[in-house]
Design a protein around this motif. Structure first.
Motif, mmCIF file in Angstrom:
data_model
loop_
_atom_site.group_PDB
_atom_site.id
_atom_site.type_symbol
_atom_site.label_atom_id
_atom_site.label_comp_id
_atom_site.label_asym_id
_atom_site.label_seq_id
_atom_site.Cartn_x
_atom_site.Cartn_y
_atom_site.Cartn_z
ATOM 1 N N ASP A 21 -29.041 3.093 44.044
ATOM 2 C CA ASP A 21 -28.647 3.526 42.610
ATOM 3 C C ASP A 21 -27.150 2.911 42.403
ATOM 4 N N ARG A 22 -27.072 1.800 41.576
ATOM 5 C CA ARG A 22 -25.808 0.892 41.447
ATOM 6 C C ARG A 22 -24.624 1.691 40.940
ATOM 7 N N ASP A 27 -19.414 4.195 42.799
ATOM 8 C CA ASP A 27 -18.701 5.299 42.985
ATOM 9 C C ASP A 27 -18.293 5.314 44.273
ATOM 10 N N LEU A 28 -19.344 5.461 45.062
ATOM 11 C CA LEU A 28 -18.956 5.640 46.622
ATOM 12 C C LEU A 28 -18.004 4.593 47.125
ATOM 13 N N ILE A 34 -9.965 4.044 47.693
ATOM 14 C CA ILE A 34 -9.000 4.825 47.045
ATOM 15 C C ILE A 34 -8.706 5.767 48.508
ATOM 16 N N LYS A 35 -9.604 6.267 49.305
ATOM 17 C CA LYS A 35 -9.180 7.210 50.479
ATOM 18 C C LYS A 35 -8.697 6.432 51.500
ATOM 19 N N ALA A 36 -9.329 5.135 51.662
ATOM 20 C CA ALA A 36 -8.921 4.574 52.941
ATOM 21 C C ALA A 36 -7.663 3.899 52.776
ATOM 22 N N GLU A 61 -17.243 9.195 53.586
ATOM 23 C CA GLU A 61 -17.354 9.536 52.359
ATOM 24 C C GLU A 61 -18.824 9.857 51.970
ATOM 25 N N HIS A 62 -19.793 9.249 52.250
ATOM 26 C CA HIS A 62 -21.141 9.498 51.809
ATOM 27 C C HIS A 62 -21.542 10.799 52.545
ATOM 28 N N ILE A 63 -21.040 11.083 53.629
ATOM 29 C CA ILE A 63 -21.734 12.254 54.307
ATOM 30 C C ILE A 63 -20.846 13.267 53.774
#
Length: 182
Positions: A21-22, A27-28, A34-36, A61-63
């Motif tokens: 899913d592109r 988004d991921l 941003i978080k890193a 982030e994915h988890i």
């Protein structure tokens, strides 16, 4: 920290995690970067291996997204149309004509049976089923013992049940609590 050098690796990993899913992959990737970056700036972390750091952050982030999605699914059903459910709920509150007539007939039958009771059992009916008094309160108001109040309510229930079944042609009343019998 420059992620540009590892951009292709990060995009491929994001696509793999999101199963192709592109939009979800982009988004991921954005959320991970941003978080890193905010983590490095906030904590002053020196990142020696940016690729490994970003891949690890992406996995986390994915988890986190999967956990959030799972908990949201437990709370609500995404497949339902809230407007359809609301309209169906409103429609279901109105009984159909056949059920309405059946309930009215049953109510007329109950009223006929209650009107045929002796004054004492009418009073027990009123105390127990209309005023919702406890057995102790019924016993106190009728100046009888609590076990006797329980027994009389039990007899009243049996009589009502039998009289209503008799009206429908299923059974006959067992005890004579109506004025006609006494």
């Amino acid at each position: 920290m420059s992620w540009i050098d590892d951009g292709q690796v990060l995009r491929r990993r994001a696509l793999r995690l999101t199963r192709g899913d592109r939009e979800a992959a982009e988004d991921l990737l954005s959320a991970t970067l941003i978080k890193a970056v905010s983590h490095v700036e906030r904590n002053g972390t020196d990142v020696r291996e940016p690729r490994a750091f970003l891949l690890f952050a992406m996995k986390n982030e994915h988890i986190s997204r999967l956990r959030k999605e799972t908990s949201e699914r437990q709370v609500r059903d995404f497949g339902t149309d809230i407007y359809q459910d609301h309209q169906a709920g409103l429609a279901d509150r109105q009984p159909d004509q056949e059920n309405l007539l059946r309930h009215q007939d049953a109510l007329r039958g109950v009223l006929a049976v209650v009107n045929a009771l002796t004054p004492e059992f009418k009073r027990i009916f009123r105390l127990r089923f209309c005023e919702e008094c406890s057995y102790r309160e019924i016993a106190g108001k009728m100046a009888i013992s609590e076990p006797l109040a329980r027994k009389r309510v039990q007899h009243l229930r049996e009589h009502l049940r039998a009289a209503l079944m008799d009206e429908r042609g299923h059974a006959t009343p067992r005890n004579g609590m109506s004025q006609a019998v006494q």
